[in-house]
Design an enzyme around this catalytic site. Structure first.
Site, PDB file in Angstrom:
ATOM      1  N   GLU A 228       6.930  -6.881 -10.991  1.00 29.69           N
ATOM      2  CA  GLU A 228       6.064  -5.840  -9.999  1.00 29.69           C
ATOM      3  C   GLU A 228       4.622  -5.676 -10.795  1.00 29.69           C
ATOM      4  OE1 GLU A 228       3.635  -3.306  -9.094  1.00 29.69           O
ATOM      5  OE2 GLU A 228       4.986  -1.902 -10.182  1.00 29.69           O
ATOM      6  N   CYS A 262      -0.529   0.758  -9.325  1.00 32.69           N
ATOM      7  CA  CYS A 262      -0.472  -0.542  -8.902  1.00 32.69           C
ATOM      8  C   CYS A 262      -0.782  -0.629  -7.503  1.00 32.69           C
ATOM      9  CB  CYS A 262       0.680  -1.211  -9.371  1.00 32.69           C
ATOM     10  SG  CYS A 262       2.334  -0.371  -8.792  1.00 32.69           S
TER      11      CYS A 262
END
Length: 485
Positions: A228, A262
């Site tokens: 990720e 993120c």
């Protein structure tokens, strides 16, 4: 983006630490061999225990994260790092028994009458390498999925969250033995060294550059990875959408955890006719949320000095190259930082090239939506995309013609807190998923099992070849060849 320490020359301390981690890893392997298929009730008990600990330790965890950041919003810590994993556990507990059941599959016509199924088997020992921006959620989230799938875990904590790591280690040690879950503190060894271990699966959250190194290390052991990796997630404000509403929601997206997330909106596209109104509304929304940065406990600090220096280097670079910068509030004490808005952008600016990971929003103007699509599609695929519109046709056009790990329409980021859907990136923003059923499948081995009936005439397909049955089967399922070839 993450804060992985770059490789340093080996020392005796590092060597000793590496040996200790190898011992911990071996203990996890032995533990898995002794319990290679935990029953549903065992997995349920572990997840319930983890949920109980999160509830019990919520204040200590929030305090530890605030200490590590030099000031972090208690509410944001509890929402993102405590509430989110509890919601995840709740979803898993509702569905886990069904996920674990073997799934019947139809056989090919040639094998009719036999039994075919897929069984979901734990992979074994899962490594989790956690970043600093959400040190509880991004360690506990993959742990939830791994435990649900029946695995054992080693969690490598980031080096700049020592207080959080200590509390997390204490919290987990009360309910999980060391051969089930092992916390590795952030100081030694480094994450890159952890990734050399022969895990059965490795989950890494961090920057694309670090992800490439982690993947290369894992490849030496043929270890599958879930990465990720973040990236530059766009927000598109269509002409039909109220810019003040879009600005309010994007101001929250850039203020939450001080933009150190993120899935934060990294840049925005606004129609040129509404650019000035959007910038004004964005500034007003930030001011309304925070009033002032100094002494404001709702404002989270930039995590450390290197992160603060990098943020201001990005800002200075944009200023020097001609960007117009709006500072929404005065700077606070320490590393507490207000939202900055940048317009009049050029491609050579670092803020147009690098993931920002802080409270700065570059805003591009556009005259035609095709310009927006071309800009997004010319760049690496982001982790998220945010679209503000009530126009169904435009919504479908953008969903079809762009790629991203996930999408929230008319807001930012909330798709991640819905645990019935997978969470993960695509291309430069990641590989694979966790959360939901897809996460369970990711950390399980889908094992095909064909059970042949004793009466089945399999000898019809064995030598000697050329029988009328074999010829008939080929003719029926393959057909005639092309005599002209």
């Amino acid at each position: 983006m993450n804060a992985l320490v770059q490789p340093q020359p080996p020392s005796q301390q590092a060597t000793d630490s590496k040996s200790q981690v190898q011992q911990w890893f071996t203990a996890l392997e032995v533990g898995y061999r002794n319990e290679s298929m935990p029953a549903f009730e065992v997995r349920k008990q572990r997840l319930v225990a983890l949920k109980t600990q999160l509830r019990r330790y919520q204040d200590k965890l929030a305090e530890a994260m605030s200490d590590d950041f030099g000031g972090r919003s208690e509410t944001e810590s509890k929402m993102a790092d405590v509430l989110a994993p509890i919601l995840d556990i709740n979803h898993v507990l509702r569905h886990l028994k069904g996920w674990m059941k073997p799934k019947r599959r139809p056989t090919e016509w040639l094998f009719k009458g036999n039994k075919l199924q897929v069984r979901y088997q734990p992979k074994g020992v899962v490594g989790i390498i956690c970043p600093w921006n959400f040190p509880v959620y991004l360690s506990i989230g993959p742990l939830i999925t791994a435990l649900a799938a029946g695995n054992r875990c080693m969690i490598k904590m980031p080096p700049n969250c020592p207080n959080t790591a200590r509390v997390l280690e204490q919290m987990l040690a009360e309910v999980f033995p060391d051969d089930l879950v092992r916390i590795v503190p952030g100081d030694h060894p480094q994450a890159m060294e952890i990734s050399h271990l022969p895990f059965n699966h490795l989950v890494f959250t961090g920057s694309p550059n670090s992800g490439k190194l982690i993947m290369a290390n894992a490849a030496a052991n043929l270890t599958p990875v879930t990465l990720e990796l973040g990236g530059k997630s766009p927000a598109i404000v269509a002409q039909d959408y109220d810019v003040s509403k879009a600005a309010q929601r994007l101001a929250h997206g850039k203020g939450f955890n001080s933009g150190q997330i993120c899935i934060a909106p990294d840049y925005a596209f606004v129609h040129e006719s509404k650019l000035d109104a959007f910038v004004s509304a964005l500034r007003d929304a930030h001011v309304a949320m925070y009033q002032q940065i100094k002494g404001n406990d709702d404002c989270t600090s930039l995590v450390d000095e290197p992160q603060q220096q990098r943020f201001h280097a990005l800002l200075d670079d944009a200023k020097q190259k001609g960007a117009n910068i709006v500072q929404c509030l005065a700077e606070g004490e320490g590393r507490k930082t207000p939202l900055y808005i940048a317009t009049n952008l050029s491609a050579d600016m670092r803020i147009c090239q690098e993931e920002i990971f802080g409270p700065l929003l570059p805003v591009h103007s556009y005259t035609d939506i095709e310009q927006v699509l071309e800009y997004i599609n010319d760049r690496p695929r982001p982790l998220a995309c945010y679209l503000f519109t009530h126009n169904a046709a435009l919504r479908e056009k953008i969903l079809v013609q762009t790629h991203s790990g996930g999408v929230t329409i008319n807001d930012w980021g909330w798709h991640v807190l819905n645990h019935s859907v997978p969470f993960g990136g695509i291309g430069n923003s990641g590989i694979g998923n966790y959360h939901g059923e897809e996460g369970f499948r990711e950390l399980s081995h889908a094992r095909s099992v064909l059970q042949m009936r004793e009466w089945f005439p399999i000898s019809l397909f064995t030598p000697p070849y050329g029988t009328w049955v074999q010829k008939l089967v080929v003719k029926l399922f393959v057909g005639k060849s092309d005599p002209t070839l």
